[in-house]
Design an enzyme around this catalytic site. Structure first.
Site, PDB file in Angstrom:
ATOM      1  N   ARG A  38       0.859  -1.196   0.000  1.00 34.36           N
ATOM      2  CA  ARG A  38       0.000   0.000   0.000  1.00 34.36           C
ATOM      3  C   ARG A  38       0.888   1.237   0.000  1.00 34.36           C
ATOM      4  NH1 ARG A  38      -1.259   1.744   4.552  1.00 34.36           N
ATOM      5  NH2 ARG A  38      -2.048  -0.176   5.482  1.00 34.36           N
ATOM      6  N   TYR A  63     -16.580  16.731 -15.928  1.00 38.65           N
ATOM      7  CA  TYR A  63     -16.905  15.306 -15.945  1.00 38.65           C
ATOM      8  C   TYR A  63     -17.983  15.037 -14.882  1.00 38.65           C
ATOM      9  CZ  TYR A  63     -16.322  10.286 -15.242  1.00 38.65           C
ATOM     10  OH  TYR A  63     -16.548   8.945 -15.096  1.00 38.65           O
ATOM     11  N   ASP A 101      -7.290  18.614 -15.179  1.00 36.24           N
ATOM     12  CA  ASP A 101      -7.600  17.232 -15.547  1.00 36.24           C
ATOM     13  C   ASP A 101      -7.229  17.081 -17.025  1.00 36.24           C
ATOM     14  OD1 ASP A 101      -8.837  14.901 -16.457  1.00 36.24           O
ATOM     15  OD2 ASP A 101     -10.520  15.071 -15.065  1.00 36.24           O
ATOM     16  N   LYS A 146      -8.549   6.003 -19.357  1.00 30.50           N
ATOM     17  CA  LYS A 146      -8.916   6.435 -20.699  1.00 30.50           C
ATOM     18  C   LYS A 146      -7.716   6.255 -21.640  1.00 30.50           C
ATOM     19  CE  LYS A 146     -12.638   7.369 -18.423  1.00 30.50           C
ATOM     20  NZ  LYS A 146     -12.946   8.664 -17.844  1.00 30.50           N
TER      21      LYS A 146
HETATM   22  C1  LIG Z   1     -13.362   9.132 -16.607  1.00 31.85           C
HETATM   23  C2  LIG Z   1     -12.968  10.470 -16.173  1.00 31.85           C
HETATM   24  C3  LIG Z   1     -12.715  10.745 -14.819  1.00 31.85           C
HETATM   25  C4  LIG Z   1     -12.898   9.718 -13.734  1.00 31.85           C
HETATM   26  O1  LIG Z   1     -11.988   8.692 -13.833  1.00 31.85           O
HETATM   27  P1  LIG Z   1     -12.257   7.182 -13.329  1.00 31.85           P
HETATM   28  O2  LIG Z   1     -11.021   6.469 -13.689  1.00 31.85           O
HETATM   29  O3  LIG Z   1     -13.479   6.704 -14.050  1.00 31.85           O
HETATM   30  O4  LIG Z   1     -12.493   7.281 -11.855  1.00 31.85           O
HETATM   31  C5  LIG Z   1     -12.301  12.025 -14.494  1.00 31.85           C
HETATM   32  N1  LIG Z   1     -12.154  12.987 -15.433  1.00 31.85           N
HETATM   33  C6  LIG Z   1     -12.401  12.750 -16.729  1.00 31.85           C
HETATM   34  C7  LIG Z   1     -12.235  13.856 -17.725  1.00 31.85           C
HETATM   35  C8  LIG Z   1     -12.821  11.500 -17.145  1.00 31.85           C
HETATM   36  O5  LIG Z   1     -13.082  11.285 -18.433  1.00 31.85           O
END
Ligand SMILES: *Cc1c(COP(=O)(O)O)cnc(C)c1O
Length: 389
Positions: free
Chosen positions: A46, A99, A179, A204
């Site tokens: 962890r 998001y 982000d 992603k």
């Molecule tokens: C999918 C996504 C998230 C969240 O990520 P997870 O891995 O699903 O928790 C945050 N920001 C954006 C722009 C996303 O596309």
């Protein structure tokens, strides 16, 4: 080193004990010590794990940051930033096209905890400045946004913050978090433009094959990551070694995948712009896009996401979504395979209708995550889904 070389080699030194060119996946929860406290830098997975550390080194390198922390999901990474850097009563300012899961986290988890989340409807840095006060610790932006693909000018917001921060003590500085999930560091480098923190859903494009959930925080300065690293260990939402391995393997081909995502998305966007069935086609690489000039300045490609509004709204949108074949109707984005989704009823179902429509997420909106298949097959698939039958 240039981006492609860094992406392939950072955190990938051959294994010193065997010479294995690709480091082994360290599937272990614990580490045998020579005696209490006499260990090789690892005690418990962890806290730290060599496979995770390799991924973190790579993430920091490709974003041009000093340090990174990997998390079990993108939202776990976001949670770590808020918990580690903000206190109840603090505020953050975000752009309103966010998001859906991040909006839900801010509103349903952190607002009851004491966060004051404020939203700008304008991309103008002055609008963000107008929402700041002494309680503000963070500006939170996505660019391009999801799913409306608006761009925010990272350098301009960072310049505005530098002015604001000049008159504040160091511990009251407003930080800029970006982000970078949609653009990825292959197309956009927020830290070079002045961001303090970069956040990823590595689920992603970084993972890139729709087979792993993960997240990360990259810090411009190592010191800023210290409380986030503490939180990573203390709260424990860490990714396992297999997830880290898959994500790291994905990053090695990020630059070639992104180039093809951009090419295919541009072809799909140009095709859609010529079809009367769409009332609107949104893609930062089309000169009809409101942020086309900023996209050219801030990004080295326009990304793999295309949003379209079906004329006629919900019924034609639902028909279109149920008729594609190569484009799978699914949430998520950024994988090699093309996906189609309906934000109003899928990713943004948790955003109240009024707010949703204010940012443009109308019932006719569909979001295409254009994969790296052959573009002609993708266009034929969309074409046949539009055909009357
Ligand atoms: C999918 C996504 C998230 C969240 O990520 P997870 O891995 O699903 O928790 C945050 N920001 C954006 C722009 C996303 O596309």
């Amino acid at each position: 080193m240039k981006f492609a070389t860094t992406a392939i080699h950072a955190g990938q030194q051959p294994d010193p004990s065997t010479g294995a060119t690709v480091p082994p996946v360290h599937v272990t929860s614990t580490y045998t010590q020579d005696g209490p406290g006499h260990h090789k830098g690892f005690e418990y997975s962890r806290t730290d794990n060599p496979t995770r550390r390799n991924l973190e080194d790579c993430l920091a390198a490709i974003e041009g940051g000093q340090a990174a922390a990997a998390f079990a999901s993108g939202l776990a990474a976001t949670t770590a930033i808020i918990h580690a850097l903000l206190r109840p009563g603090d505020s953050l300012v975000a752009f309103s096209d966010l998001y859906g899961g991040t909006y839900r986290l801010f509103e349903r988890v952190f607002t009851p905890w004491g966060l004051d989340a404020r939203y700008s409807d304008s991309t103008d840095p002055a609008a963000f400045a107008g929402l700041l006060d002494g309680s503000t610790r963070l500006i939170w932006i996505e660019t391009p946004t999801n799913p409306m693909l608006r761009l925010l000018d990272i350098a301009a917001i960072s310049r505005m913050l530098r002015n604001v921060n000049a008159s504040r003590p160091a511990d009251k500085r407003v930080l800029l978090a970006v982000d970078n999930t949609f653009a990825t560091p292959a197309l956009q480098r927020p830290i070079e433009l002045g961001a303090d923190l970069v956040v990823h859903s590595t689920t992603k494009y970084l993972g890139g094959h729709s087979d792993v959930i993960g997240g990360a925080v990259v810090a411009a300065e190592a010191e800023l990551l210290t409380p986030i690293k503490f939180y990573q260990n203390a709260a424990g939402a860490v990714p396992g070694p297999f997830e880290c391995f898959l994500t790291h393997r994905g990053i090695k081909t990020l630059h070639v995948r992104m180039a093809r995502h951009c090419e295919n998305a541009l072809q799909v966007a140009r095709w859609a712009a010529g079809r009367r069935e769409f009332a609107e086609v949104i893609y930062p690489g089309l000169d009809s896009h409101p942020d086309y000039q900023l996209a050219r300045r801030q990004m080295t490609g326009s990304g793999g996401i295309v949003s379209c509004v079906l004329a006629g709204g919900l019924t034609p949108a639902q028909r279109f979504l149920s008729r594609t074949g190569v484009f799978a109707c699914a949430e998520s984005l950024g994988g090699v395979e093309s996906l189609i989704s309906h934000p109003a009823t899928m990713t943004h179902a948790s955003v109240p209708r009024e707010q949703r429509e204010r940012i443009g997420v109308v019932d006719g909106l569909v979001r295409l995550s254009v994969g790296i298949e052959d573009a002609a097959d993708l266009i034929e698939d969309l074409d046949s889904a539009l055909a009357p039958r």
